[in-house]
Enzyme design. Sequence first.
Site, PDB file in Angstrom:
ATOM      1  N   CYS A   1       0.852  -1.197   0.000  1.00  0.00           N
ATOM      2  CA  CYS A   1       0.000   0.000   0.000  1.00  0.00           C
ATOM      3  C   CYS A   1       0.883   1.241   0.000  1.00  0.00           C
ATOM      4  CB  CYS A   1      -0.908   0.013   1.222  1.00  0.00           C
ATOM      5  SG  CYS A   1      -2.170  -1.258   1.171  1.00  0.00           S
TER       6      CYS A   1
ATOM      7  N   GLU B   1       4.194   1.162   2.016  1.00  0.00           N
ATOM      8  CA  GLU B   1       5.280   0.824   2.909  1.00  0.00           C
ATOM      9  C   GLU B   1       6.646   1.164   2.321  1.00  0.00           C
ATOM     10  OE1 GLU B   1       2.113  -0.671   2.428  1.00  0.00           O
ATOM     11  OE2 GLU B   1       2.819  -2.729   2.525  1.00  0.00           O
TER      12      GLU B   1
END
Lengths: 788, 301
Positions: free
Chosen positions: A432, A434
């Site tokens: 997502c 990171e």
Amino acid sequence: MPVSERVDRLRQRSLESPSTLSIERAQLTTKFYKQDTGPVSAPIRRALAFKYLMEHKTVYIGDDELIVGEKGHAPRAAPTYPEICCHSLEDLDILESRDNVSFQVSPESREVQEQTIIPFWRGKTIRDLIFQEMAPQWKAAYEAGVFTEFMEQRSPGHTALDGKIYRKGMVDFKGDIRQSLDDLDFLNDAEAYDKQEQLRAMDICADALIHFAQRHAKKAQGLALEESDPRRKAELERIAQTCSHVPAHAPRDLWEALQYYWFVHLGVTTELNPWDAFSPGRLDQHLYPFYVQGLEVGTLTLSQAEELLQCLWIKFNNQPAPPKVGVTAAESNTYNDFAQINLGGLRGDGSHGVNDVTYLILDVVEEMRLLQPSSSVHVSKKSPDRFLKRAAEVIRAGFGQPSVFNSDVVVQEMLRVGKSILDARDGGTSGCVETGAFGKENYNLSGYLNMPKVLEITLNGGVDLRTGRSVGLQTGDPTQFGSFEELFAAYNRQLNHFVEIKVRGNNVIERLYAKYLPVPFLSLLIDDCIARGRDYHDGGARYNTTYIQGVGIGTMADALTAIRWHAFDRQALSMEELLAMLRDDFRGHERLLQMLLNKTPKYGNDDDYADDLMVAVFDAYFDAIDGRKNMRGGRYHVNLLPTTVHVYFGSVVGATPDGRKAGKPLSEGVSPVQGADRRGPTAVIKSVAKMDHVRTGGTLLNQKFSPQLLGDEESLDKFVSLIRTYFKLDGHHVQFNVVDARTLRAAQEHPEEHRDLIVRVAGYSDYFCDIGRALQDEIIARTEHQVF
Amino acid sequence: MAKGIVFDIKRFAIHDGPGIRTTVFLKGCPLRCQWCHNPEGQAPRPELVVRGNRCIGCGACLAACPSSAISMDGNLTVTDRRLCTACGACVEVCYSETRELAGQEMTVDELVAEIERDQAFYDESGGGVTFSGGEPLLQPGFLLAVLKSCANRGIHSALDTCGSGEWDELDMIRKHTDLFLYDLKLMDDSRHRELTGVSNQAILENLQSLSQAGHDIRLRVPVIPGTNDDADNMGRIGAFAAALPALHRVDLLAYHDTAIDKYRRLNMNYPLDEVRSASAQRMNELAQVIRGFGLTVTIGG
């Protein structure tokens, strides 16, 4: 550029083929494990299992394809990983029958599962081991919904590759492995033998991938012989040549580069089922030299380059995320496996990375409109406006891609935790949001932590209201706290208590993977596993991070604000009254519910009262986690992203003091509570930026926009400025939901959930839910005209 | 310290001048345009706004009202506007936000602090603050103080004005204003009187004087079908504008009947019932008419 007929056909096939469960991998793995391999070490055993898969799995080459290879036996066939978790027959029923994101399971597959897979693996999977090893406290917290555990169904992942495969073939990696073997110090190094086993395992895997590619070459050659269409025949011959050259050797052109990556992708995702699949990372940087060289020498045209990229996009879309087991089989509903392509960003020398391939890939993203892969643009203060503006045009198309990241902050985040400047600039984001050093880091996401649940347990003396079980610490009677600070200190103690349970559990789980399921193939790709002779799961990577993802910070900020404002500052409500309202889920307290909702400061409105509490919640979370040691020589850090878990977490949390009813979703990412932000996007950005994003490994901010707000050139420029300002304030990431008519209709049905939706009305903008029905209908009609 | 009456502050205003802006709506207007989309901006004093659909029928407002202006009709409250003094007592206790006051007293410092909140966005986008209304010139002392304070902070300012007012006041204000968004509706004076309640003579003279003084001006022309969208009016606007010594551009703004709800919330009658918005094609035709005078025309703000 119009999409070619070939790509159109491939795309349609990818979109229309039903997703199926592919039993082949489970069957082959079981067959391998049933063989008597003699006494072998874990890495060798896993390498031999990988080799067995590469030698025996189906080789698929479909019509029209230029990039070849599938993870399952055919497109959209999802393999299973029984060594990690084994599907029960009931799981298969759920997967097949659920309305959304279903998987077809053939009768033959079901029979194999029943007769072979389940009998062999039941009780022997990593999942079984994990639940066996976890302490009762861990289980109680897990069942209460205080946290989730990522590694119970999928292996550690979230990893992206750097540029090494574009310079080195598997043969070259074998050379590196040889060198490391030669350097082993059997006289002084107590781990020399273990390292030797690990390195030999990597060597077996390098050969296995070459073999897998050669099987494709042979298959393509065979198909070419049978092919009557001379054009397709030539293509098949080219595929055969490509697969004989890569991955054994470094790629020589764009086609070989893409095919090489794809074989590596299949290797990593066949070896195990790492989270977020696998990502090529900074694809525009990696491909640019091949693109330029191809155009210069005349072996490549722009349209060929685009078509090859489109073929790779379809390959990603052909791979549905691995189907889950147990409760998550019923709840997890997306085919998206979260592979993320990074565009732009910074180069090693600090200059920005935008090049012609960046723009070409943005075209491909816009043309393909596929669920997978995800794409993201990485914007530095040095990036040209044209780049962000082109990205904004794609965002305006309204399918949620690309997401937008702040390269300068991503780099700062990495420097803060001790990564080198070069590795930081070479990195980016995966999954997502990171942050990681691509090709050099094992950065695990270990699970989500439900902050509002921790508050609820604190407000109820350590008891989980839903089950009546005592799961937490007794931190004092909340009605007896003399100040807000006392209450917050109690929350903080409770938080640390659960963080320690979570970390302790995770440290065991990391060791289970290191001991029982090493990944020698993935290890040979990630620095410095070869140099160190250690597995990716066992601290082989140069950097080793474990993230715990905090969820519900918006709900937390508003809940604490309500308590502080009404119970302590204004004393309009006593704690007893407030707790009674929560227990009643606000039934019979309608007027006070309205007070909590409307007459209370809320995070997301650039109001320091609420925003300061958001910062306090963040700091407490950071202090509880950041810097704790993991089992791979690295440390724990925080990030704040929810994927869809804010819905599950909300379902286990009762009513909260912000006026949220029991069971309703929590806030997501670092976004304000749904509908609580009423002062527009600049106020949201100001609020969210009060958090120190640099101390995280990623935050997620969602913004909803009506397409009309991005209507013309001038609006687009202002949109670009809005993002630039967020990044100037050190925001990490933002993504835009350019709403369609369906969302607007949903807003009509449930206005309370869409209070923050802004629409351009005429000479001014207004909140959609505040305007009359007739006008709403008119805007819905307009929106449809404008977007589609 | 001067105080002003502000009825709304919209952040991320992207159609009220260059860049990302905060638009401040000052209460009170000398005109009564039949197509007015901010009716809550007309009267100079605070007014009660009632959004009936939000009412939960708790009745707290009845008890709070010192003028006994509120009664219950079934589950809903009814306000007698003749008795209501817009004191705001009911708003205080109305937790469902059914009742709100349009118009709030603010000091210069309070308002400037609000404006300053988005300075980072102005800096990045070349934006700033826009004063609209109502008619900001109706609060000249307050406006001047705020403008000076914004100028001191390097915040770009725009004034969205109908232009009706004393030149002496405008003359004082203009020196601290970076951009004018100047409304022009009708060239025919009798039509202007009929549809806005005032003559356009001062409006046109003030525009002329501002232009003479070399100010950056954008003319804003609302297009209200059947009212001012005839070729004659547009042609006269074009001719007048073209004769001005300095003009940045002309914005044509399509009328929408978007404000009907606002009238209902104020218990006011909506004067224009059956007017539909001009089509995109019609807007283009009118833009062409004005472009014929050698002017830069944009559709939409």
